[in-house]
Scaffold this motif. Structure first.
Motif: not given
Length: 266
Positions: A205-207, A243-254
């Motif tokens: 995601v970051i890259g 991007v912030i919302v996407l990062s939070v969702l990805v981190n929560s799911v993982l």
């Protein structure tokens, strides 16, 4: 007997209550931060050329998200992230197995891999751009390389951490190589491999977003960079919020998947 069992019975309830309190504190921090940003930007303490009120960002999001342009940008970014992560996973796990299976190779190659982990791979973007052109290819290569390294390293560490008794057990039942890997090694190593997989996805995601921001023709990161260069602060922060919302969702799911795997396999 009752004295010993009552604390054990009450422990899950206390743990649940602690999790609830932690969640409430997190939400309180978020609400307070949003309120402070709203106040400071509305009163001019923070210039709106740098930051716009959260209410304005929300309004911009409501107008941007339904558009075809946003759909294309989001599809491009998500496709790039998933492609890069898939490449990192498909190559990273076998590389980790190889480094574990051939200890000499692990000792020789591990310093190079760790150096690659610390080195900013973004520096190679101009070369990849010249070779592959202005498309998703260079971004995928860089994001995949960022994703691959933590997956490979954690796979090697996880396999090294497997208890010797499991290897003896597999030998005692004459397990085939396929059974040895699929029914003994990977189930035992998965709880330790998954944090590396989680980190690999986050790096993908970051890259992806970082490279889109620098130079791309489409994507959420590209759009944020475009509005930054156009001095359109409201739209820029709207895409940053995506991007912030996407990062939070990805981190929560993982994180949820990691807890589920650990509970099922440990």
């Amino acid at each position: 007997m009752n004295v010993l069992t009552k604390p054990a019975l009450g422990q899950p309830k206390r743990k649940f209550a602690d999790l609830q309190r932690a969640s409430m504190v997190r939400w309180a921090i978020i609400v307070a931060l949003v309120a402070v940003l709203e106040l400071t930007t509305r009163t001019g303490m923070i210039s709106q050329s740098l930051m716009v009120p959260p209410s304005v960002i929300l309004a911009e999001l409501a107008s941007i998200v339904p558009t075809e342009q946003f759909g294309q940008d989001a599809a491009r970014t998500l496709t790039t992230i998933l492609t890069a992560f898939s490449i990192g996973l498909v190559l990273g796990v076998p590389l980790g197995v190889f480094l574990w299976r051939v200890p000499a190779a692990g000792r020789i190659l591990e310093p190079f891999i760790v150096t690659g982990y610390a080195m900013p791979t973004l520096l190679f973007y101009p070369v990849l751009l010249a070779v592959m052109g202005l498309n998703a290819g260079p971004i995928i290569v860089i994001a995949a390389s960022m994703s691959l390294i933590p997956i490979a390293l954690t796979t090697m560490v996880a396999l090294n951490a497997i208890r010797p008794i499991l290897h003896k057990l597999a030998n005692s039942v004459s397990a085939s190589p396929q059974q040895y890997y699929l029914k003994v090694l990977f189930p035992a190593a998965t709880p330790l491999i998954f944090p590396g997989v989680k980190l690999g996805f986050i790096y993908a995601v970051i890259g992806t977003v970082a490279m889109e921001f620098i130079l791309a023709s489409q994507g959420v990161g590209f759009r944020a960079g475009f509005y930054y260069r156009e001095l359109n602060t409201a739209d820029m922060w709207a895409y940053i919020a995506v991007v912030i919302v996407l990062s939070v969702l990805v981190n929560s799911v993982l994180t949820w998947l990691e807890k589920r795997i650990r509970r099922d396999m440990l």
